[in-house]
Write an enzyme that holds these catalytic residues in place. Structure first.
Site, PDB file in Angstrom:
ATOM      1  N   LYS A 109       0.846  -1.214   0.000  1.00 52.23           N
ATOM      2  CA  LYS A 109       0.000   0.000   0.000  1.00 52.23           C
ATOM      3  C   LYS A 109       0.873   1.253   0.000  1.00 52.23           C
ATOM      4  O   LYS A 109       0.595   2.210  -0.707  1.00 52.23           O
ATOM      5  CB  LYS A 109      -0.912   0.026   1.238  1.00 52.23           C
ATOM      6  CG  LYS A 109      -2.041  -0.966   1.157  1.00 52.23           C
ATOM      7  CD  LYS A 109      -3.384  -0.272   0.955  1.00 52.23           C
ATOM      8  CE  LYS A 109      -4.395  -1.286   0.484  1.00 52.23           C
ATOM      9  NZ  LYS A 109      -5.654  -1.255   1.124  1.00 52.23           N
TER      10      LYS A 109
ATOM     11  N   LYS B 150      -2.068 -13.224 -10.409  1.00 55.90           N
ATOM     12  CA  LYS B 150      -2.684 -13.946  -9.295  1.00 55.90           C
ATOM     13  C   LYS B 150      -4.189 -13.613  -9.244  1.00 55.90           C
ATOM     14  O   LYS B 150      -4.559 -12.442  -9.355  1.00 55.90           O
ATOM     15  CB  LYS B 150      -2.018 -13.488  -7.987  1.00 55.90           C
ATOM     16  CG  LYS B 150      -2.631 -14.128  -6.760  1.00 55.90           C
ATOM     17  CD  LYS B 150      -2.310 -13.382  -5.477  1.00 55.90           C
ATOM     18  CE  LYS B 150      -3.408 -13.707  -4.483  1.00 55.90           C
ATOM     19  NZ  LYS B 150      -3.511 -13.004  -3.284  1.00 55.90           N
TER      20      LYS B 150
ATOM     21  N   LYS C  48      -9.609 -10.770  -5.574  1.00 55.91           N
ATOM     22  CA  LYS C  48     -10.766  -9.863  -5.597  1.00 55.91           C
ATOM     23  C   LYS C  48     -10.328  -8.461  -5.993  1.00 55.91           C
ATOM     24  O   LYS C  48     -11.030  -7.744  -6.684  1.00 55.91           O
ATOM     25  CB  LYS C  48     -11.390  -9.763  -4.202  1.00 55.91           C
ATOM     26  CG  LYS C  48     -12.137 -10.984  -3.758  1.00 55.91           C
ATOM     27  CD  LYS C  48     -12.307 -10.973  -2.233  1.00 55.91           C
ATOM     28  CE  LYS C  48     -12.092 -12.342  -1.639  1.00 55.91           C
ATOM     29  NZ  LYS C  48     -11.673 -12.342  -0.246  1.00 55.91           N
TER      30      LYS C  48
HETATM   31  P1  ADP Z   1      -8.052 -11.941  -2.317  1.00 54.54           P
HETATM   32  O1  ADP Z   1      -6.639 -11.808  -2.826  1.00 54.54           O
HETATM   33  O2  ADP Z   1      -8.982 -12.310  -3.396  1.00 54.54           O
HETATM   34  O3  ADP Z   1      -8.506 -10.722  -1.532  1.00 54.54           O
HETATM   35  P2  ADP Z   1      -7.787 -13.162   0.273  1.00 54.54           P
HETATM   36  O4  ADP Z   1      -6.552 -12.364   0.522  1.00 54.54           O
HETATM   37  O5  ADP Z   1      -9.035 -12.806   0.991  1.00 54.54           O
HETATM   38  O6  ADP Z   1      -8.053 -13.158  -1.299  1.00 54.54           O
HETATM   39  O7  ADP Z   1      -7.435 -14.687   0.508  1.00 54.54           O
HETATM   40  C1  ADP Z   1      -8.156 -15.630   1.271  1.00 54.54           C
HETATM   41  C2  ADP Z   1      -7.413 -16.953   1.247  1.00 54.54           C
HETATM   42  O8  ADP Z   1      -7.362 -17.456  -0.085  1.00 54.54           O
HETATM   43  C3  ADP Z   1      -5.960 -16.854   1.717  1.00 54.54           C
HETATM   44  O9  ADP Z   1      -5.594 -17.999   2.466  1.00 54.54           O
HETATM   45  C4  ADP Z   1      -5.189 -16.786   0.438  1.00 54.54           C
HETATM   46  O10 ADP Z   1      -3.879 -17.297   0.580  1.00 54.54           O
HETATM   47  C5  ADP Z   1      -6.014 -17.651  -0.508  1.00 54.54           C
HETATM   48  N1  ADP Z   1      -5.894 -17.141  -1.880  1.00 54.54           N
HETATM   49  C6  ADP Z   1      -6.420 -15.996  -2.394  1.00 54.54           C
HETATM   50  N2  ADP Z   1      -6.128 -15.846  -3.693  1.00 54.54           N
HETATM   51  C7  ADP Z   1      -5.386 -16.929  -4.033  1.00 54.54           C
HETATM   52  C8  ADP Z   1      -4.780 -17.374  -5.260  1.00 54.54           C
HETATM   53  N3  ADP Z   1      -4.899 -16.687  -6.390  1.00 54.54           N
HETATM   54  N4  ADP Z   1      -4.095 -18.523  -5.237  1.00 54.54           N
HETATM   55  C9  ADP Z   1      -3.977 -19.262  -4.098  1.00 54.54           C
HETATM   56  N5  ADP Z   1      -4.529 -18.907  -2.921  1.00 54.54           N
HETATM   57  C10 ADP Z   1      -5.230 -17.763  -2.881  1.00 54.54           C
END
Ligand code: ADP
Ligand code: TRP
Length: 323
Positions: free
Chosen positions: A110, A188, A191
């Protein structure tokens, strides 16, 4: 062995969340004593609209229940139903150097983008450490991007234990074979990048999204490298091993267009998540039962949290006048 993990209700759950985290949570429910929660306090660092946060919290609950998390086997609850985590987070912050938190990727990213950083975002890892330590969790199944937070939790447990006495156990991250799930643009899946394939997206729109996945411009007849293709990366997650081997061969042989792989991927997506849509709708029609599940999970979790907090307060000399 106790397994614990949390997921933020900060948007619709997607294939990255499922293969990176949620799938392990569901698989581990038969092997470990499980504690899984919806991290709504953490989500306040990004979602600042009450109705939306309420809706997203319910959606995460429905997604987990639809995918087979069994509330008879694990404690499934909302983070905010165990308010003791906020108390522990404060106590941990008093034994943790500011430098440790300044090294967190979430904070550094950030700052690098010039975005404003709230105190909540800065101390995010402290609340996460409290979540983990308050249930004396042994393992924390998460995706790769969360490992740094768990290493920080290990550090914070050590700082507390050294300052006072051995109260906390050292948790270990648990990763599954899926490293990083790519999104439709090849970055990757996240969201925050708008490149997700949602678990319960509308079927037609999802198919369209899959068909629009970014691929390179290798002509149909040319051989292709499956390991560089995001469509293949998702096929690998959804297709049986023999079929994956067959796609691997077809990619390398040439004569295959990406459209064929995408079309099969859309089919596999529907075969995997389509049948779960009904289960989700059944839970969605019974919001009181969902609430009961979450409250029952919270009761079990809170009993442990309260016990641990008594030990924590006693170790550091905090006297509470309530019974
Ligand atoms: P986002 O990046 O969509 O906001 P979060 O940070 O809320 O997702 O992640 C929630 C869980 O899902 C975490 O344990 C994270 O490591 C896993 N996760 C999120 N995106 C991925 C991805 N593209 N590949 C593998 N694991 C993921
Ligand atoms: N930070 C995690 C994520 O964004 C969510 C989370 C909060 C969590 N508390 C936790 C994960 C405790 C594991 C353990 O995915």
């Amino acid at each position: 062995m106790r397994s614990l993990s949390g997921i933020q209700p900060s948007g619709a759950l997607h294939l990255g969340n499922y293969f990176g985290a949620m799938k392990q949570h569901i698989e581990l429910q038969d092997q470990c004593e499980g504690f899984y929660f919806i991290a709504n306090y953490h989500a306040l660092t990004t979602i600042q609209d009450a109705d939306r946060l309420r809706q997203l919290t319910l959606d995460v609950a429905l997604d987990y229940l639809a995918m087979g998390l069994d509330p008879q086997k694990v404690a499934f609850f909302r983070q905010s139903d165990v308010p003791e985590v906020c108390e522990l987070s404060w106590i941990l912050s008093t034994v943790t150097g500011k430098g440790l938190l300044e090294r967190a990727h979430s904070f550094k990213d950030k700052v690098a983008k010039g975005l404003p950083v709230s105190m909540g975002l800065f101390s995010y890892p402290t609340l996460m450490a409290a979540d983990i330590l308050i249930y004396r969790s042994d393992i924390v199944p998460v995706g790769k991007d969360q490992v740094q937070h768990i290493e920080m939790t290990q550090d914070m447990a050590g700082y507390f234990n050294q300052t006072y006495r051995e109260v906390f156990v050292r948790p270990e991250p648990r990763l599954n074979e899926t490293a990083i799930v790519p999104g439709i643009d090849g970055q990757k899946m996240s969201k925050s990048y708008g490149n997700t394939i949602e678990l319960f997206g509308e079927p037609k729109a999802t198919r369209k999204k899959i068909m629009s996945m970014v691929t390179d411009s290798t002509p149909v007849e040319a051989p292709k490298d499956p390991d560089k293709c995001n469509v293949f990366a998702l096929l690998k997650l959804l297709a049986p091993a023999e079929e994956v081997a067959e796609w691997d061969r077809r990619y390398r042989a040439g004569g295959m267009g990406y459209g064929a792989a995408k079309s099969r991927l859309a089919e596999l997506y529907e075969a995997t998540f389509g049948p779960r849509r009904e289960a989700r709708a059944r839970w969605a029609a019974r919001p009181d039962d969902v609430e009961d599940v979450l409250r029952q999970g919270a009761r079990k979790a809170r009993a442990i949290a309260q016990e641990v907090m008594e030990e924590v307060r006693s170790a550091c000399g905090i006297v509470v006048g309530r019974s």
